[in-house]
Design a protein around this motif. Structure first.
Motif, PDB file in Angstrom:
ATOM      1  N   LYS A  52       0.803  -1.312   0.134  1.00 18.79           N
ATOM      2  CA  LYS A  52       0.097   0.046   0.147  1.00 18.79           C
ATOM      3  C   LYS A  52       0.878   0.967   0.015  1.00 18.79           C
ATOM      4  N   VAL A  53       2.052   1.256   0.831  1.00 20.53           N
ATOM      5  CA  VAL A  53       2.851   2.334   0.600  1.00 20.53           C
ATOM      6  C   VAL A  53       3.392   2.591  -0.764  1.00 20.53           C
ATOM      7  N   ARG A  54       3.890   1.608  -1.407  1.00 20.05           N
ATOM      8  CA  ARG A  54       4.409   1.765  -2.522  1.00 20.05           C
ATOM      9  C   ARG A  54       3.236   2.111  -3.783  1.00 20.05           C
ATOM     10  N   GLU A  55       1.908   1.753  -3.322  1.00 19.93           N
ATOM     11  CA  GLU A  55       0.994   2.270  -4.408  1.00 19.93           C
ATOM     12  C   GLU A  55       0.893   3.835  -4.089  1.00 19.93           C
ATOM     13  N   SER A  56       1.120   4.255  -2.986  1.00 13.31           N
ATOM     14  CA  SER A  56       1.189   5.513  -2.857  1.00 13.31           C
ATOM     15  C   SER A  56       2.206   6.322  -3.211  1.00 13.31           C
ATOM     16  N   GLY A  57       3.254   5.836  -4.187  1.00 10.68           N
ATOM     17  CA  GLY A  57       4.314   6.396  -4.855  1.00 10.68           C
ATOM     18  C   GLY A  57       5.589   6.612  -3.770  1.00 10.68           C
ATOM     19  N   ILE A  58       5.722   5.668  -2.409  1.00 10.69           N
ATOM     20  CA  ILE A  58       6.739   5.969  -1.532  1.00 10.69           C
ATOM     21  C   ILE A  58       7.402   4.853  -1.632  1.00 10.69           C
ATOM     22  N   ALA A  59       8.682   4.843  -1.824  1.00  6.34           N
ATOM     23  CA  ALA A  59       9.636   3.569  -1.903  1.00  6.34           C
ATOM     24  C   ALA A  59      10.228   3.228  -0.483  1.00  6.34           C
ATOM     25  N   ASP A  60      10.052   4.195   0.545  1.00  5.57           N
ATOM     26  CA  ASP A  60      11.037   3.762   1.697  1.00  5.57           C
ATOM     27  C   ASP A  60      10.159   4.459   2.924  1.00  5.57           C
ATOM     28  N   LEU A  61      10.124   3.721   3.859  1.00  4.01           N
ATOM     29  CA  LEU A  61       9.406   4.142   5.267  1.00  4.01           C
ATOM     30  C   LEU A  61       9.981   5.367   5.878  1.00  4.01           C
ATOM     31  N   SER A  62      11.446   5.715   5.541  1.00 13.21           N
ATOM     32  CA  SER A  62      11.657   6.973   6.089  1.00 13.21           C
ATOM     33  C   SER A  62      11.182   8.327   5.525  1.00 13.21           C
ATOM     34  N   GLN A  63      10.574   8.155   4.287  1.00 13.08           N
ATOM     35  CA  GLN A  63       9.675   9.017   3.924  1.00 13.08           C
ATOM     36  C   GLN A  63       8.451   9.280   4.108  1.00 13.08           C
ATOM     37  N   ILE A  64       8.012   8.646   5.265  1.00 14.11           N
ATOM     38  CA  ILE A  64       6.547   8.556   5.691  1.00 14.11           C
ATOM     39  C   ILE A  64       6.624   9.275   7.125  1.00 14.11           C
ATOM     40  N   GLN A  65       5.513  10.292   7.117  1.00 15.24           N
ATOM     41  CA  GLN A  65       5.787  10.803   8.689  1.00 15.24           C
ATOM     42  C   GLN A  65       4.540  10.106   9.403  1.00 15.24           C
ATOM     43  N   ALA A  66       3.462   9.611   8.719  1.00  9.38           N
ATOM     44  CA  ALA A  66       2.414   8.930   9.236  1.00  9.38           C
ATOM     45  C   ALA A  66       1.673   8.124   8.176  1.00  9.38           C
ATOM     46  N   ALA A  67       1.144   6.792   8.577  1.00 14.23           N
ATOM     47  CA  ALA A  67       0.201   6.026   7.730  1.00 14.23           C
ATOM     48  C   ALA A  67      -0.719   5.450   8.740  1.00 14.23           C
ATOM     49  N   TYR A  68      -2.204   5.605   8.173  1.00 14.10           N
ATOM     50  CA  TYR A  68      -3.419   5.370   9.066  1.00 14.10           C
ATOM     51  C   TYR A  68      -4.199   4.444   8.314  1.00 14.10           C
ATOM     52  N   GLU A  70      -7.770   3.827   7.917  1.00 13.11           N
ATOM     53  CA  GLU A  70      -9.023   4.405   7.854  1.00 13.11           C
ATOM     54  C   GLU A  70     -10.244   3.577   7.984  1.00 13.11           C
ATOM     55  N   GLY A  71     -11.222   4.116   8.650  1.00 14.97           N
ATOM     56  CA  GLY A  71     -12.383   3.288   9.133  1.00 14.97           C
ATOM     57  C   GLY A  71     -13.323   2.606   8.196  1.00 14.97           C
ATOM     58  N   ASP A  72     -12.617   2.694   6.858  1.00 18.69           N
ATOM     59  CA  ASP A  72     -13.248   2.172   5.652  1.00 18.69           C
ATOM     60  C   ASP A  72     -12.665   0.971   5.355  1.00 18.69           C
ATOM     61  N   GLY A  73     -11.109   0.879   5.818  1.00 17.44           N
ATOM     62  CA  GLY A  73     -10.303  -0.223   5.453  1.00 17.44           C
ATOM     63  C   GLY A  73      -9.113   0.332   4.445  1.00 17.44           C
ATOM     64  N   THR A  74      -9.141   1.522   4.047  1.00 19.63           N
ATOM     65  CA  THR A  74      -8.123   1.990   3.291  1.00 19.63           C
ATOM     66  C   THR A  74      -6.797   2.586   3.907  1.00 19.63           C
ATOM     67  N   ILE A  75      -6.000   2.713   3.479  1.00 19.70           N
ATOM     68  CA  ILE A  75      -4.811   3.085   4.167  1.00 19.70           C
ATOM     69  C   ILE A  75      -4.377   4.609   3.717  1.00 19.70           C
ATOM     70  N   SER A  76      -4.210   5.442   4.202  1.00 24.67           N
ATOM     71  CA  SER A  76      -3.654   6.737   4.041  1.00 24.67           C
ATOM     72  C   SER A  76      -2.070   6.882   4.580  1.00 24.67           C
ATOM     73  N   VAL A  77      -1.430   7.722   3.750  1.00 27.29           N
ATOM     74  CA  VAL A  77      -0.075   7.861   3.688  1.00 27.29           C
ATOM     75  C   VAL A  77       0.301   9.203   3.684  1.00 27.29           C
ATOM     76  N   ILE A  78       0.953   9.772   4.714  1.00 30.30           N
ATOM     77  CA  ILE A  78       1.426  11.166   4.528  1.00 30.30           C
ATOM     78  C   ILE A  78       2.909  11.192   4.732  1.00 30.30           C
ATOM     79  N   LYS A  79       3.173  11.921   3.518  1.00 27.69           N
ATOM     80  CA  LYS A  79       4.919  12.035   3.530  1.00 27.69           C
ATOM     81  C   LYS A  79       5.275  13.163   4.372  1.00 27.69           C
ATOM     82  N   ARG A  80       6.623  12.883   4.633  1.00 26.24           N
ATOM     83  CA  ARG A  80       7.259  13.851   5.549  1.00 26.24           C
ATOM     84  C   ARG A  80       7.213  15.105   4.689  1.00 26.24           C
ATOM     85  N   GLY A  81       7.177  16.372   5.098  1.00 23.34           N
ATOM     86  CA  GLY A  81       7.127  17.653   4.636  1.00 23.34           C
ATOM     87  C   GLY A  81       5.903  18.104   4.054  1.00 23.34           C
ATOM     88  N   SER A  82       4.666  17.121   4.273  1.00 25.59           N
ATOM     89  CA  SER A  82       3.559  17.413   3.811  1.00 25.59           C
ATOM     90  C   SER A  82       2.833  18.313   4.570  1.00 25.59           C
TER      91      SER A  82
END
Length: 82
Positions: A52-68, A70-82
């Motif tokens: 799911k992280v790769r589907e969001s266009g992120i290759a490495d966890l170090s680029q992620i500030q947070a991932a959640y 959601e209540g509907d089962g989807t995963i939201s990814v927030i990149k660092r610096g966003s």
């Protein structure tokens, strides 16, 4: 299926119903680190999370500030610096 439609209609008309029924987002990644306890809680593997992280266009966890999860089962990814 009609029961879900009726619940959706009621939740639209009465916001307190949605607050009662809706699940809160569960943090899966914080500051580039996987929260394994929360993964287990959602029966999610690290491999599934990384897909799911790769589907969001992120290759490495170090680029992620947070991932959640959601209540509907989807995963939201927030990149660092966003």
């Amino acid at each position: 299926m009609d029961a879900f439609l009726n619940i959706d209609r009621a939740a639209y008309r009465f916001p307190w119903i949605e607050r009662f029924l809706a699940s809160k987002a569960l943090e899966l990644v914080k500051d580039g680190r996987i929260l394994h306890r929360n993964l287990r809680r959602e029966f999610l593997t690290e491999v599934e999370l990384m897909r799911k992280v790769r589907e969001s266009g992120i290759a490495d966890l170090s680029q992620i500030q947070a991932a959640y999860m959601e209540g509907d089962g989807t995963i939201s990814v927030i990149k660092r610096g966003s």
